[in-house]
Design an enzyme around this catalytic site. Sequence first.
Site: not given
Length: 471
Positions: A153, A361
Amino acid sequence: MSRLIIVSNRTPGRDPAAGGLAVALRKTLAEREGFWFGWSGKLTEKPSADAVFEDIDGLSVGKLDLTKEDHRGYYAGFSNSILWPSFHLRLDLATIEAPWYEAYRRVNTQFAKALLPHLQPDDVIWVHDYHLIPLATELRHLGARNRIGFYLHIPFPTTDALYAIPHHNELMRDLSRYNLVGLQAQRDVAAFNDFADHQSPSSLSDGPLEAVDFSQTEIAVFPIGSDPDAFAKLSTSPAANKMIKRMQRAMDDQRLILGVDRLDYSKGLPQRVEAYEKLLANNPQFRRLVHLLQVAPPSRDSIKEYQETSDTLDAMCGHVMGRFAEPDWAPLTYVKRAYGQPSLAGLYRLARVGLVTPLRDGMNLVAHEYVASQNPADPGVLVLSRFAGAAEIFPDALLVNPFDTDETAEALRLALEMGLDERQERWHALMDAARLYSVDNWANSYLARLSPDTQQGNGPLRDVLYLASVG
Ligand code: F6P
């Protein structure tokens, strides 16, 4: 259909402000047979050998307690003081302490031993995130023959940053024990392939090194998403409207610029406040007409670098207030607490600008949720970092380099001045992408690839899959 076993460090709780991973996976498991397995959130004197199963809103969740010492080494130490900063290319913020790796492996062994008795031969196991990279190795040592997939993730690091991680070769070998490794963005697969194709052992810590063999592991892109139609609905719910009314009372006609992020150095919060300061400094016409709301729930606050980020942000917000505030106008509000999804959906809908500017990110689901919450008749504008995975699927956002605060300030100006036609055009394209890359498509395409029925005829290994091809 095989059962689905989801394994992650955090398990779903009754907390309404759960992070992206929990929200995405809850829905996936609710539609299938199986259970969730992970840490209970409790620290005990002795580690638990057996999991305790609980029903949480209809989901079966198996939970393990960890000792305080193991949790410190495994979670705050190896996972969040070594892997997290390195994977986000912040080697300057990494702290390396040798015993943390032992704790990291010990906890992964504990997970594997406790999980094994609950497995059936045709269960499909889906392991999530950087805390649990060694889990497939540990399960295979214990004899598990199941299909096991891993999903990361967070971004995958460049080869140089990977080499800075102690035991990186062993960790890469751990990844090669999975049948499928899913990554967020094409950028991540490129970085993974770069390592796999040019392995050059650089550390003494793993002993004599052989190249890792990835021939049995498929590496592919599966961009995670949100549930955009559910979010759209939520943004007009009574709870969202309550938040909208509350804000409108406080703001009069000011335009809202909104940031929502865990308080983490990867999110670029100081740079964001600096960009806002430049917007106000360069464009006096906006003073009294705009307001920045930054929601930043504290995170991992036992780690020094997180405390420092929090202190820096306190000081910067104070500085901007001191420079621009007037007795009857505050340029910004900075809220250090978490909100539930309905309140957030209301804030997103009200905001003229969604400011999502992480320095790096994995995907960033706030960008997805902001898009989904907009009023189609009067949508806001997404200002998005080029270094979020979301930039690959949202080219119609205003893409910025978050390190360049002049550029972000200029994007804010453009966003605030953008006419309705252009806002609608951009929003339609963004909403189409949010729907295409929804959480359902993400989970279905990943699980279709991992399922035992797809084992044969997978095509070339280390493939790049893209959801655009999912019907
Ligand atoms: O971004 C990675 C991630 O694991 C998210 O999936 C999750 O929402 C967030 O970090 C929370 O981190 P932690 O479990 O350390 O609070």
